[in-house]
Scaffold this active site. Structure first.
Site, PDB file in Angstrom:
ATOM      1  N   LYS A 141     -21.604 -42.550 -13.508  1.00 39.43           N
ATOM      2  CA  LYS A 141     -21.914 -41.441 -14.409  1.00 39.43           C
ATOM      3  C   LYS A 141     -23.268 -40.793 -14.142  1.00 39.43           C
ATOM      4  CE  LYS A 141     -18.472 -41.303 -17.730  1.00 39.43           C
ATOM      5  NZ  LYS A 141     -17.781 -42.568 -17.641  1.00 39.43           N
ATOM      6  N   SER A 157     -15.593 -48.196 -10.590  1.00 43.36           N
ATOM      7  CA  SER A 157     -16.461 -47.194 -11.204  1.00 43.36           C
ATOM      8  C   SER A 157     -17.680 -47.715 -11.953  1.00 43.36           C
ATOM      9  CB  SER A 157     -15.618 -46.314 -12.135  1.00 43.36           C
ATOM     10  OG  SER A 157     -14.780 -47.123 -12.953  1.00 43.36           O
TER      11      SER A 157
HETATM   12  C1  LIG Z   1     -16.448 -42.763 -17.675  1.00 44.24           C
HETATM   13  C2  LIG Z   1     -15.872 -43.833 -16.856  1.00 44.24           C
HETATM   14  C3  LIG Z   1     -14.612 -43.686 -16.230  1.00 44.24           C
HETATM   15  C4  LIG Z   1     -13.737 -42.472 -16.402  1.00 44.24           C
HETATM   16  O1  LIG Z   1     -14.346 -41.260 -16.016  1.00 44.24           O
HETATM   17  P1  LIG Z   1     -13.756 -39.886 -16.558  1.00 44.24           P
HETATM   18  O2  LIG Z   1     -14.546 -38.827 -15.867  1.00 44.24           O
HETATM   19  O3  LIG Z   1     -13.945 -39.861 -18.045  1.00 44.24           O
HETATM   20  O4  LIG Z   1     -12.300 -39.859 -16.216  1.00 44.24           O
HETATM   21  C5  LIG Z   1     -14.163 -44.730 -15.429  1.00 44.24           C
HETATM   22  N1  LIG Z   1     -14.865 -45.859 -15.271  1.00 44.24           N
HETATM   23  C6  LIG Z   1     -16.069 -46.039 -15.856  1.00 44.24           C
HETATM   24  C7  LIG Z   1     -16.786 -47.329 -15.620  1.00 44.24           C
HETATM   25  C8  LIG Z   1     -16.619 -45.038 -16.665  1.00 44.24           C
HETATM   26  O5  LIG Z   1     -17.816 -45.232 -17.245  1.00 44.24           O
END
Ligand SMILES: *Cc1c(COP(=O)(O)O)cnc(C)c1O
Length: 322
Positions: free
Chosen positions: A54, A307
């Site tokens: 993010k 992510s």
């Molecule tokens: C926010 C987030 C997502 C999803 O991202 P989007 O842009 O909302 O689809 C996936 N994994 C993690 C760890 C996140 O913080």
């Protein structure tokens, strides 16, 4: 910014945010390759600064704010990782940051935002409630909203992951991406598909309240019930006045899959065991989908976006116990 996001916007984002983010590693996963009979690689955004991807979008947005907006400060609504990224970046730039959260945001994530100097406010039970409360304060105090996904600068920032993937592993033909509001998937898909439209992009959500996947199936934005999930980062709706990500995903997402809470826990444990990596539930959904054969038409060389890694030790111990 032009009304439609282009590859050039993602390149611009990349240059802008480079001093603040980490170009994260792409590693082979022999364990997943063996299980799927494909070559599987992992893009490790769990090693990103602040513990999740993010920061890319938040940094790109904050760095493009005009001076008077910086002076007044920023406000956001977050399931945790976006708020932390905004707090981190606002701290670096000396900007006031207010973060509205919901009750499903885990304490580790709340604490991290506090420590970074953000004003953290419990805005309601659901994402939409927290957003409504945040919009109220935004107008009252002249703050700038840093949306967690439905903003072209945020999407372009997340899209820099796509550029790194193309450079580090040009042979990939399938990319699996955790999916909530769709900023991550939308940005990555735009980068990859502009370079090579044949690359398949697959979104994975938790079966509990997958707002984007249900909306795409319905052909319009639908509400889902927000329930607690191990994938806390993926909880939340996509908003009825969604301006960017819904259309972007209608165009670019090839396929999707849903995973259960047990499958998410199993994938987190798998990553501990096979890679000695701590990942959070929201980051484990792609691996869970692969482990359980949930993705149709898998290619030969598959990248999974891991992510984030922000998970509490008690949760980690819970999933690690057989
Ligand atoms: C926010 C987030 C997502 C999803 O991202 P989007 O842009 O909302 O689809 C996936 N994994 C993690 C760890 C996140 O913080």
């Amino acid at each position: 910014m032009t009304p439609t996001l282009t590859l050039q916007d993602i390149y611009r984002a990349r240059q802008r945010i480079a001093p603040f983010i980490r170009h994260t590693p792409v590693i082979e996963s022999p364990a997943l390759s063996e299980k799927t009979h494909r070559q599987v690689v992992l893009k490790l955004e769990c090693l990103q600064t602040t513990g999740a991807f993010k920061l890319r979008g938040a940094a790109n947005k904050l760095l493009t704010l005009p001076n008077d907006a910086r002076k007044h400060g920023v406000i956001t609504v977050s399931s945790g990782n976006h708020g932390r990224a905004v707090a981190h970046m606002a701290g670096k730039l000396g900007i006031r940051a207010v973060v509205f959260i919901t009750e499903t945001v885990p304490e580790v994530k709340r604490d991290a935002m506090h420590k970074l100097g953000a004003e953290v406010i419990l805005g309601g039970q659901t994402f939409d409630e927290a957003l409504a409360a945040a919009l109220h304060l935004q107008h009252a105090q002249g703050l700038t909203m840093i949306h967690p996904f439905d903003d072209p600068f945020v999407i372009a920032g997340q899209g820099t992951i796509g550029l790194e993937l193309l450079e580090d592993d040009p042979e990939i033909d399938t990319v699996i991406v955790p999916l909530s509001g769709g900023g991550l998937l939308g940005g990555i898909a735009l980068a990859l598909k502009t370079a090579n439209p044949a690359i398949r992009v697959v979104g994975v959500s938790m079966a509990r309240g997958p707002a984007m996947i249900e909306s795409l199936h319905a052909g319009r934005i639908v509400d889902v019930i927000e329930e607690p999930s191990l994938a806390d980062a993926l909880i939340g709706g996509i908003e009825h006045d969604n301006a960017h990500t819904f259309a972007l995903l209608q165009r670019y997402m090839d396929n999707s899959a849903l995973v259960s809470e047990d499958e998410i826990a199993g994938a987190m444990a798998f990553m501990l065991e096979a890679h000695h990596l701590v990942i959070e539930g929201g980051a484990a959904v792609g691996i869970a989908a692969l482990l359980h054969g949930k993705i149709a038409q898998l290619g030969e060389r598959v990248a999974v976006v891991v992510s984030g890694g922000n998970v509490s030790i008690p949760t980690l111990l819970d999933i690690a116990r057989p």
